[in-house]
Design a protein around this motif. Structure first.
Motif, mmCIF file in Angstrom:
data_model
loop_
_atom_site.group_PDB
_atom_site.id
_atom_site.type_symbol
_atom_site.label_atom_id
_atom_site.label_comp_id
_atom_site.label_asym_id
_atom_site.label_seq_id
_atom_site.Cartn_x
_atom_site.Cartn_y
_atom_site.Cartn_z
ATOM 1 N N SER A 78 0.837 -1.206 0.000
ATOM 2 C CA SER A 78 0.000 0.000 0.000
ATOM 3 C C SER A 78 0.870 1.253 0.000
ATOM 4 O O SER A 78 0.532 2.260 0.616
ATOM 5 C CB SER A 78 -0.916 0.009 1.225
ATOM 6 N N ARG A 80 2.671 4.728 -0.936
ATOM 7 C CA ARG A 80 2.160 5.961 -1.540
ATOM 8 C C ARG A 80 2.539 6.057 -3.009
ATOM 9 O O ARG A 80 1.796 6.589 -3.840
ATOM 10 C CB ARG A 80 2.710 7.176 -0.785
ATOM 11 N N HIS A 84 -3.273 5.002 -6.525
ATOM 12 C CA HIS A 84 -4.541 4.283 -6.390
ATOM 13 C C HIS A 84 -4.413 2.801 -6.707
ATOM 14 O O HIS A 84 -5.373 2.043 -6.530
ATOM 15 C CB HIS A 84 -5.605 4.912 -7.298
ATOM 16 N N ALA A 89 -5.472 1.666 -1.102
ATOM 17 C CA ALA A 89 -6.247 2.597 -1.935
ATOM 18 C C ALA A 89 -7.342 1.870 -2.702
ATOM 19 O O ALA A 89 -8.467 2.373 -2.834
ATOM 20 C CB ALA A 89 -5.312 3.327 -2.897
ATOM 21 N N HIS A 93 -9.120 2.925 1.300
ATOM 22 C CA HIS A 93 -8.466 3.476 2.485
ATOM 23 C C HIS A 93 -7.359 4.450 2.097
ATOM 24 O O HIS A 93 -6.743 4.327 1.036
ATOM 25 C CB HIS A 93 -7.875 2.352 3.340
ATOM 26 N N ARG A 94 -7.097 5.404 2.958
ATOM 27 C CA ARG A 94 -6.059 6.392 2.701
ATOM 28 C C ARG A 94 -4.659 5.829 2.905
ATOM 29 O O ARG A 94 -3.704 6.283 2.287
ATOM 30 C CB ARG A 94 -6.246 7.615 3.601
ATOM 31 N N ASN A 95 -4.533 4.855 3.806
ATOM 32 C CA ASN A 95 -3.210 4.296 4.091
ATOM 33 C C ASN A 95 -3.359 2.877 4.628
ATOM 34 O O ASN A 95 -4.480 2.396 4.873
ATOM 35 C CB ASN A 95 -2.440 5.168 5.101
ATOM 36 N N SER A 98 -5.129 2.390 8.140
ATOM 37 C CA SER A 98 -6.590 2.374 8.087
ATOM 38 C C SER A 98 -7.102 1.011 7.624
ATOM 39 O O SER A 98 -8.097 0.488 8.148
ATOM 40 C CB SER A 98 -7.087 3.476 7.149
ATOM 41 N N TYR A 108 -6.950 2.916 15.548
ATOM 42 C CA TYR A 108 -5.885 3.342 14.636
ATOM 43 C C TYR A 108 -4.513 3.236 15.302
ATOM 44 O O TYR A 108 -3.527 2.871 14.642
ATOM 45 C CB TYR A 108 -6.134 4.781 14.185
#
Length: 468
Positions: A78, A80, A84, A89, A93-95, A98, A108
């Motif tokens: 995952s 960055r 996507h 992603a 989820h953002r990261n 999550s 968290y």
């Protein structure tokens, strides 16, 4: 004894993935693994309860190690840089944290801990001994996370041999200490490995300080804020001075202060109300003071400890080193400590210099104020293993009871919080002298440990050179 088996859900409705036979198989495997740990705990002796808790804790540590390894892999998928197309992603989820939180049903903070520790196990570098301890189930993931967060940022600047040695020491301590204590130790080690970074970390905390006062709908005002260690030392010391009798009562108090202590104990206001009213009164008095008055004649309230060589380092051109105030686990820079030498209400406690003779023998029943200052510097707070109460929350215990001829000398006193002081007197515990001056062990009663094995009572003081 009943043979109660833990319940295992039969479906995961969030993902539409019915467990069916697979779920029952997993549930049966878990029940078999737990074995005799299940059952009615009210029927167990304390010794058996302790044994089962320890076994369950080790199982939990081993499972957490597996979760951390899997969480790190989830983070690796995952990244960055994958945008996507990364796993988190694609799942919305953002990261990775999550994603792990949702899969594990945790919060968290726990998910972030699992990811950090899992990444440590994947690429341990100088923290290999800590990673091995987590993998073997000897070190809790929270303890490992405390070490990672403290030491990883300074690994590049530290001497690698010293760094690995410190990590190995922390790994050994983690096997017998709780995670909070390990985190405090790790921060202390960090400041030793990276003395030059103390001032920068101090400034980072100072930059976070703030105070806001906002209206409430019923006409009250809400105070919200954060105090950096230097500011907190002043505020906490002032509030503690007012509310101390609420914690310990008027026992072991100088006879001249017993009436005041009794009045505070009997005051109908709550502890919080008493603290707030005291702060408001201090502000009122300061606001009404003569503008020309210099607030430099107040009695010492904040105690700053610093090694003598760090205090003198400025003259030689060096400006690293660390100092500490009683109310904070975070260090102050040596430069801040030197500034404190000129401030009002501060008592410097220098380690490595000459000691004042503070023994009073049988002439005094209670330990004097100078003695308590020296004990606070030596002990750093309550010496009961695992207790984190600061010196301002403690009482002074005679190692040899006064009623049996004990002396009111520094070597015969130790700081204990009220709870542990009463526990020691009322439940058969005792303090015994250990290997050298100022070193003590705790001796449990037979009903707690039939073998009466001693438990070390380490000082919480961070400076080890010289005396106060």
């Amino acid at each position: 004894m009943s043979d109660h088996r833990p319940h295992v859900p039969t479906a995961d409705v969030r993902h539409g993935d019915p467990y069916g036979a697979r779920s029952r198989e997993v549930g049966d495997a878990i029940s078999e693994l737990l074995g005799d740990l299940t059952g009615d705990p009210s029927l167990l002796s304390e010794a058996e309860l302790r044994r089962r808790l320890r076994i369950a804790a080790e199982l939990g540590r081993r499972i957490d190690a597996v979760k951390a390894t899997l969480a790190a892999e989830a983070a690796a998928r995952s990244r960055r840089i994958d945008g996507h197309g990364g796993w988190a992603a694609r799942e919305g989820h953002r990261n990775a944290e999550s994603l792990v939180r949702e899969i594990c049903g945790s919060n968290y903070r726990e998910a972030a801990t699992l990811v950090r520790v899992g990444e440590l196990m994947a690429t341990p570098a100088g923290l290999g001994s800590v990673a091995d301890g987590v993998r073997d189930g000897r070190i809790h993931v929270d303890a490992a996370d405390g070490i990672v967060r403290a030491l990883a940022p300074v690994e590049a600047q530290a001497d690698m041999a010293a760094f690995r040695s410190a990590a190995e020491t922390l790994a050994r301590e983690s096997e017998s200490s709780h995670a909070d204590a390990v985190t405090r130790m790790a921060k202390s080690v960090r400041d030793t490995l990276d003395r030059g970074g103390v001032a920068e970390r101090e400034q980072q905390l100072r930059d976070k300080r703030f105070l806001t006062i906002g209206p409430e709908i019923d006409g009250m005002r809400r105070l919200s804020g954060l105090l950096d260690p230097e500011s907190a030392a002043v505020v906490v010391s002032a509030v503690d001075a007012v509310t101390a009798p609420r914690r310990g009562g008027p026992r072991f108090v100088d006879p001249l202060q017993q009436d005041r202590a009794r009045a505070i104990v009997d005051d109908e206001r709550s502890h919080g109300q008493l603290a707030l009213d005291s702060v408001v009164e201090m502000i009122r008095i300061a606001g009404e003071a003569d503008p020309g008055r210099v607030f430099g004649t107040t009695r010492p309230a904040v105690r700053v400890t610093i090694a003598l060589e760090d205090l003198r380092a400025e003259a030689s051109g060096a400006d690293d080193g660390a100092a500490h105030v009683e109310s904070s686990a975070e260090p102050l820079s040596a430069a801040t400590a030197r500034r404190y030498l000129c401030d009002a209400g501060v008592l410097p406690i220098v380690f490595g210099g000459r000691s004042e003779i503070l023994d009073v023998g049988r002439t005094e029943r209670c330990f004097t104020r100078p003695q308590r200052v020296a004990l606070a510097a030596r002990d750093g707070g309550c010496r009961w293993p695992g207790c984190d109460r600061p010196p301002s929350w403690t009482e002074t215990h005679h190692i040899d009871p006064w009623s049996s001829g004990g002396r009111t000398d520094l070597a015969d006193g130790i700081l204990l919080c009220r709870h542990h002081h009463m526990l020691l007197h009322n439940n058969g515990w005792s303090v015994v002298r250990s290997r050298g001056p100022g070193e003590f062990d705790l001796l449990p009663p037979p009903d707690v440990d039939p073998l009466r094995r001693v438990r070390p009572m380490p000082s919480r003081r961070r400076h080890n050179s010289g005396t106060s």
